[in-house]
Every structure is written in C-alpha cells, then in structure tokens.
Write a protein that holds these residues in place. Sequence first.
Motif, short mmCIF file in Angstrom:
data_model
loop_
_atom_site.label_atom_id
_atom_site.label_comp_id
_atom_site.label_asym_id
_atom_site.label_seq_id
_atom_site.Cartn_x
_atom_site.Cartn_y
_atom_site.Cartn_z
N ARG A 109 -9.76 -10.47 3.67
CA ARG A 109 -9.51 -9.03 3.30
C ARG A 109 -10.04 -8.36 4.30
O ARG A 109 -9.11 -7.28 4.83
N TYR A 239 -9.43 2.14 1.58
CA TYR A 239 -9.26 1.67 0.15
C TYR A 239 -7.72 1.01 -0.09
O TYR A 239 -7.66 0.02 -0.65
N ALA A 240 -6.82 1.87 0.36
CA ALA A 240 -5.42 1.67 0.27
C ALA A 240 -5.36 0.24 1.06
O ALA A 240 -4.50 -0.67 0.54
N ALA A 241 -5.90 0.02 2.18
CA ALA A 241 -5.74 -1.16 3.08
C ALA A 241 -6.38 -2.31 2.29
O ALA A 241 -6.04 -3.56 2.87
N GLY A 242 -7.23 -1.98 1.18
CA GLY A 242 -7.91 -3.28 0.63
C GLY A 242 -9.20 -3.26 0.49
O GLY A 242 -9.91 -4.36 -0.13
N HIS A 327 -5.41 5.68 -10.69
CA HIS A 327 -5.17 4.49 -10.75
C HIS A 327 -5.39 3.82 -12.08
O HIS A 327 -6.25 3.22 -12.52
N HIS A 328 -4.40 4.05 -13.04
CA HIS A 328 -4.34 3.30 -14.46
C HIS A 328 -2.87 3.24 -14.69
O HIS A 328 -1.98 3.86 -14.15
N GLU A 329 -2.38 2.40 -15.38
CA GLU A 329 -1.43 2.14 -15.85
C GLU A 329 -0.72 3.24 -16.89
O GLU A 329 -1.55 3.84 -17.39
N GLU A 525 -14.78 -11.60 -2.70
CA GLU A 525 -13.69 -11.88 -3.49
C GLU A 525 -13.90 -12.25 -4.91
O GLU A 525 -13.18 -12.17 -5.80
N LEU A 528 -14.13 -9.95 -7.91
CA LEU A 528 -13.50 -8.66 -7.96
C LEU A 528 -12.34 -8.64 -8.71
O LEU A 528 -12.03 -7.73 -9.24
N ALA A 529 -11.54 -9.69 -8.72
CA ALA A 529 -10.33 -9.70 -9.79
C ALA A 529 -10.74 -9.55 -11.04
O ALA A 529 -9.98 -8.71 -11.72
N LEU A 532 -12.22 -5.94 -11.66
CA LEU A 532 -11.08 -4.86 -11.65
C LEU A 532 -10.18 -5.09 -12.90
O LEU A 532 -9.63 -3.87 -13.54
N GLY A 536 -9.63 -1.99 -15.69
CA GLY A 536 -8.36 -1.73 -15.95
C GLY A 536 -8.22 -1.52 -17.48
O GLY A 536 -7.23 -0.96 -18.16
N LYS A 537 -8.96 -2.59 -18.11
CA LYS A 537 -8.54 -2.58 -19.61
C LYS A 537 -9.85 -1.84 -20.39
O LYS A 537 -9.85 -1.85 -21.63
N HIS B 274 -0.97 2.48 -11.09
CA HIS B 274 -1.18 1.41 -11.44
C HIS B 274 -2.66 0.81 -11.34
O HIS B 274 -3.40 1.54 -10.89
N GLN B 283 -0.42 -3.63 -0.44
CA GLN B 283 -0.81 -3.46 0.70
C GLN B 283 -0.24 -4.45 1.73
O GLN B 283 -0.26 -4.00 2.81
#
Lengths: 558, 456
Positions: A109, A239-242, A327-329, A525, A528-529, A532, A536-537, B274, B283
């Motif tokens: 990352r 952030y955008a880069a990861g 940043h939400h759907e 890592e 993290l998934a 996040l 999101g939920k 998103h 990315q």
Amino acid sequence: MSSQLPTLWSKRLTCWAGTHLGLAVAVCLVGTICLRATPVAHEAEPMPLQIAPQKAEETRVYYDFESCVNCHSKGFENPDKQICRGAEVPIWQKEDKHRIAYKVLGDPRGLQMGKILGLKDVRTEPTCLVCHSSTLPGKQAAKVDIRVTPEEGVSCVACHGPDVVVLPAKGVEDKLGWLDRHGSANAAFRDAWRRKDRSEKEIVWGMTDLWDPVKRTQVCASCHIGNVAKDQFVTHAMYAAGHPPLPGFEVVTFSNQMPRHWEYLKDKKEPILKALKFTAADIELEQVNLLAIGTMVVFQEYLNNITEQAKAKPWPELAHYDCFACHHELKSKSWQQERGYAGQPGRPPLREWSAALVEISLRYSAHSAEENTRLETEFRTHWRALQADLDAQPFGGKAEVQKTSSRFSMWVGDQVRRLKEQMAAAGKGGDFAKDASARLLADVIALAKRWRPATAPGEAKRFVPGFDSARQLAWAFQVLYVETAPSHDAAKILEYSKRLGDNQHWQKLNDYLYLTLPKGQTKIEIGLADSLDRLGKYEPLQFFEHFDRVLKDLNLPK
Amino acid sequence: MSPRRAVVGLLAVLATATLAGYAAPLEQPVPMPAAQAPKVLWLGSGSCAAMGCHNANGLSGEQRSEYTTWVSHDRHARAYEVLYSVKSRTISANLKRPKAAANDSLCLNCHVHAAYDKTDHHPHFAKEDGVGCESCHGPASTWVANHYRNRPTPEQKRQMGMADTWSLPGRVRSCLPCHVGTQDMDVNHDLIAAGHPRLAFDFSAYHALMPHHWQDVKDKKSGASPWARDDWDAAAWFVGEALTTQAAMRLLECRSASRVWPEFAEYDCYACHHRLQKLSWRQERDFKQREAGSLAWNDWYFSGLPLRTFADNAKAGSAVKSIDELRKLMEKTVVPKAAAGKRARAVADLLDDWARFLCDRNFSEMDRTDARRHLTAGAVEQAIKNTGSWDEAAKNYLALVALSQAPGDMSPKVKEALSRIRDYLRAPEGVHAGSTHSPSQLLQPYKLLQESWSAR
C-alpha cells in the motif's frame, strides 16, 4: 475497561492500527510539537506550551529506543520507589503498532501511494516520515541531533521528547540532559531531578509532560489529527492514493488501546504521587479529565489545521471536510438525505465528529445551568458562523474561514483553560470532582437522546450522528461507565468492565462501530476492508437500537 | 428522465430511414422568451386543444392529435404536478426556499417554461399544464391565429414567431435549456444534493423515448418535408451530441462566474460518491491522467466521443484538443475559475463551427459503420485496461444504439450484446450502478459486438 494514565507516550499512529484507519502516514512531526526546539506555532493556540528558546550551545538529541531499553525492560527491583515499573519498552516493542509505523511504508500500500503521488521513495519522504518515524525529517533535522533511525517507527522520543544537552566540545562545559539525569545511578543526582516540577522538566529539559491532558492530546493529535503548520497532515491526495482514512480520535480510548505501557495514577504508590504533585482529585479524575479536555483539544487542533490551511497553504484542502459526506454510495433512500442538512445542501461539511462531544465538555466545565447555557450558545454561535462561511461557497472562502475558525479556536482554548483551572481547584477541595463520572455519563446518554433521528412525521430535523460521531459517543460511554465504579476500587472496576464487556448488546455495538481497535503488530491491511465495509453500511437507527439495549441491560435511563 | 430509463427504452426503438437527405440550415437558438417584445403572451396549452385543431382524440402520434398525445402520454404534461410531490417539498425544504416549489420560479423555469416570472401570461394560461405546447413551440399570441392558414412554410412560421422545432439543430436546442441548463435554469449540485435527480441528457435517446406527437416520416424520409433527411438518426446523434456539449460548455462558463465554485455538478458523480474500499480500482486506474484526490470532470458531456470518431477532421481535432486542455484545468486540485470559464467559452465557439459542419454533412452508411467500430474498439480497449467511468460507458452504449437504427442494423447478435451492456449499466433498484462500475465487466459483450460488426 480500565482506566489508565500515562507515563508516556502516545503519538502518531494509533489509528492506523485502528480500525478503519490508517496509518498515519501523515505527516506529523508528531510528537513533536513538544519536542521541537522552536515554540509551536499555532497562532491561535491558546496554550502555547512555550518551550524556552534553545540556547545556542544546547542541542536537542533525538535518542533511539536503545537508550531506554537498559532500564525500562525488565522491571525495577524496588518498583514501589520508582515512578514507573521499568518494563515499558517490551510492551511497545512487541505489541504496539507505533513500532511498525515505518515498516508499513514499505508494504504494497505504501509503495503504491508513492507511485501514485510521484514520490521517489515513501521511506525517505519527509511528509511520510514525519508521522511514521521519530526522526525529524526535512529542514528541521538540521537543527537537532538525530540519533534515532526511521526503522524504529514511532518510538520513545517521539512522545517523551528529546534530550536537551550541551554536548562535550572544546572550551565548552558540557551538560547532561534529562535522559542521564532521570536515570542516573547517582541517587542524589537522580533525586534532584525527581524534585523538579513537571513543567520545568518539559520546558527546560525537553521531557514532555504526558500527564498533562492537554499536552498528551496535542502530542497524539499532531499525527492522529495532523498539524498543518508543521506539514504533518494526511492530505486528500494521500488518501486518494491509498492512505487509510484517519478515524475519529478519542484520546482515552486510543491511549488505553495502544496498548498502555504505563500505570494509571491510581496504581502508583503514595510517595511517588506526592513527588509528582498529584492531588487526590487528579487521581480520581484522571480519565474523566482526559476525556473532557482531550475532546476539546482535539476539536481545537482540528480548527487550528483549518485556520493554518486557509492562512498559508493551498485552498481548499479536501481532507478537512467530512469524508463520508461525499464518499457514500448513491441510494434512493439514504439516511444522509433523510436527516437533512445543517447548512446549504451540496456543500462539503466539516468533520462533525471532531465537535461531537464538545457539549459534554462544556457542561463539565460549567459551574451552573446558566453558565452552561451561555457556553452552549457561544459554541453554537461560533459553529454557525463557520457553517455560514461554508454555505457561502463550497469549502468556504479562504479569508473568511481563516478568520472564523481562528476565532473559534481561541474560544475553545479559553474553555480548555477553564477546565484546567477547575481541575486545579478540584485538587484543593470543592465539589467539582464529586460524581464527575456519573454526571458526565448522564450527559453522554442525554446527548444520545438528542441525536436520535426524528421518526415521527413533522418532528424537527436534528443532528444525526455519522459513523465517527457515533463512535465518539460510544467510546465516551465506555470510558465513563467504567469510571463510575465506586471509589476506583480495583475489584469494582473490573466488575464494571466485565459487565459491559460481557453484555451481548455492547458486543454487538462494539462490532458494529469497530470500537476495539485491532491489536498486535499486524499489518494495517488486516481489519481495513472489514472496517470500511462496516462504515459503508452504517445506519444511525441501527446504532441507536444497539445503544438503547445496552442502556436497558445496564439499568441506565434511556 | 433517468439515463437508465433512456437506456432501456432506446433499444426498443427501431426507427426507419432511407435516402439521402436535406440538411436543414443550422439556425441560431430560438431567442429566449425574456427577450420577446412585451406584447407577446403565453396563451397556455388549452389554446391548441380544440378538437378540430390538435386534440382530435386520435391515437398517440396521429396527425391532429398532437395535444391528445401530449396530454395523455407525455411526461412533460406532468412536469408541474410533480412539484407537489413529497420529493419536491423535501427539496424545497432542504434548500430553505422562500416559496413552495409550485410557486418558485427556480422550479417553474423548467417545470413550466423558461423565464416564467419574467414573461406575460394570458389569463387562461395554466401553469398546471406543465411543459406544454408553447414551452417548445414558443409563446403563441403572435401566431396562434394564422399558423395554419395557407400552409405556411417553416420559414414563414418562424417569422410569425414560432420556434424552430423542425430542423435538427432547432429541435435539439428546444430541449437544452431545461435538460442541460442555463444560468437561470441550473440543476447544480446544491439542487441535486437537496434531492433533485441529476440531469444527464442524451438527445437521441430522449427524443426516441418521448411520445411522438409528430410524424417520423416527416423527419426521416427525404421529400416528406423541407427538413427531412434520410440520415436523420445518425445526424441526430452527431448534431445532438455537439450541441449538447456546447450547451454544457456555456453552462460551465456561467457557473465559473458564480461564487459557487467549484461547481460539483460539473464532475463525475461516482468519482466521489462511492463507498471507500480497501482495494480500490480507482487508485490503480484513475490517477494516471489527473492528480490524486482531484475532482474528475464528467464524461457525460465532455468525453468528446463523437468528435473522436472523426479523427482526421481538423475541426474535430482542434475541438478535442481544446476540451482536453479544459479537462486539465477542471481536474486541477485547485480549479482555476476564470481560466476554465474562458476556455469553456472558446470551446463552445469552436463547437458552433463543428455543429454547422455536421448539419451540412450527409451521413453515409460508411460514417455510421466507422463511428460504431471506433466506439466499440474504444470500449474494448477500456474494458481490457479496466478504465473509464460509468458515464462514459453509458454514453458509449447510447451512441451505439443511436447509430444502429437503420434496417438490418440490429441483428440478433448485436441486439444480444447491446442488451447485455444495458443490463450491466442499469442500476439495481435503489442504488446507482455508477458507484460500483467496473469497465472490465463489459469486455465480453463488446467483443461480441466487434465480431458481429466486422463480420459484415
């Protein structure tokens, strides 16, 4: 959950370890605020921890952790007579994520970020090292003596401060710094150090007073929130880069989960407490004060960053705004839209979590209901002024925002000062300390009540907490609930902690909000998934459902 | 109308076309009603509704049943009514508008007609009729009495004050003020955030889906009318795209003069909206062209697709270059307002020239085939690299449908491939597909398309 107090450090990264968070790649020179040679410079900062200007011949030495390991590893033989237990380094070395702050820069990352951002090497990049190591990268390194390698990650010196010494040289009388003094084998020399005031230790000798809630929070915040003035900041480009999102920060919870390598004041022996000049109220209210003051300081640091950005950096910087407002759907029925807008729809809002608990702290600091009302009104007036700037144009106009947020920050600084004065007064008697944790806990519960989304038709729209604000609330609840254990009796505290920890609804809430930060020196890592995904939920009603059940099970009023 | 609906419906549309055609001259846009002489009155759709005139109660699309068709089938007739919906009330409340949506000129300018509160209405005019006859054909007081006498030519009708809805550019331009926007008719990000659907206009698709109250043959069979052209469908796509992009450029210019800047409605919704993910394709693929963390300009209006299909044309080339330069400005971390506005105006002017060229062109079978191949090849390449936005993919799909309207174009294989693309781009109920779009998912159907087109 237990409460604890620090000997020391906390600094940059906790969060990355944390849940959704990220490595604080950022930037901070982190602990440094206090470590630096020059006075820290937020203009509006009300309690500028004035570090005396460095004398020409003095040097600030950034020592490595090996300098500490001899004494602080195996535990002291006569622990009752020591300020600390002497077993701190291994805890940091084996369990603390700060230790791997630098290492993660070399993970996929980190490398990907470097590639996207066009950096030569993230492992030598000052904007990364400033939070991911204890070195002072870039220009600042020229003025100090850096003996710590970046590979150590965020180590002792980052939070505890550099050693101020006069190095041996021709024609100069050298002078030992706090490192040698505080651990001297010469008992008289060491005792002389012990007798020094904590503020002198910091200002004159460079040893950061992490027992001071303001100082501690500032040290942590310099990475976990960022410090724009010091170019220690996770930008939107990063952030955008990861870079994982930095989560909301609550100093008590993050300190406790580091894991803690220090003792709480209540665990220390009487003579030590006396030597350090802690009063009964300081001991009793250690966690409560840290929570109340930390909350205000975090918000102030957030405002300072906005001010500094507007004053001297490219504008706008998207990282100052609420990530999840954008940043939400897109869904046809989203809670974001249902709750309405504090200001003009479609303009990026502030990171609301940073002010989520301010009301609680204000209430804590108020002497009377009238005073509380006045403080809340002032707070809302400042907030509305800032909101108005943001409504006038997306991200707010630079000049207006600079003015409004710096004024706001000064006001918050005044409140922090008042809180500190009250803490001091509590030590001399008075009833400020009485039932403080119970009062605060009730306030947290009352706040949750005000945050509940309107459900009945026609009910006025109100603030509804996002994920990070809900987390602030839950963390504060957790800290305070355990603190309400009578008289800080160890058995009682354990019982309260266990009662909360065993509660199935608390466990659900804990899962839902990812309240327990991932443990161990695992890769960032991991978790993290998952975190996040939970973010999101997130739905506010779900949070309240869990929270209400916890209150019911614990027989607390809803 | 949502792009999704357009996507769905368009496929079903199989229009006919034949011979070589007459290209209508490119007219300047109909003057805005605000600019009309004070005597001009809006009479209301009721003035067209006599049974002997346009309300013969015939079937949808029958001659003399224009009003009937509109009032019974066309959603434009419900445009005002929708202002009473819960959704509209929410939008209004979110924006803290001083008036209810049904009386708010911000809404009425599109949900009834342009410059609503700056124009004069006959007492019989009813805003309740929504977007009615005059909203497109122009206020009727100067022409209602004589527009049918002695079979006037389009030119004569124009002189009477009727708006040009016959020629291709005239028709496209009658849609653009509401469906793309102008300074006073701007569905900006504030409005979208408050709850208004995003605008995403595609002339060919919208035109195909709108219940036709006119005869297609008059558009598409040369000789059937002064403006008919056999290449109508292809021309409609090219001209429609050019003028739509032009309108979007003019809107951008207006927006750049506003204090509300950056105007987020200029950008790709899904670049920001998103869920954050641990491993994000964004990315990997998004930041090759722009700075990490900058806003991504939208591809709905600004992908330059139709221009790129004319790779060798100098006019197209310079417009593409100009758009690409503007994109660089729009995607800077700090978007330079004045420079972007200035360039948008320059691009809009270039597009004028380009649209004129397209209007005059007679689109051959070859033009269509080339364009389709070009679009398909581009899509395949994007699918392989897994790059490109949902907007671009949707526009690409709509383009292929618009360019496959000649008899024989829709072989079962082509139809199947297009259906698969459509199904992928369509949103599941309640969530927008753009948030999770992954171009690689379209590789197979696009390859299928490529095969079936090269087979012929």
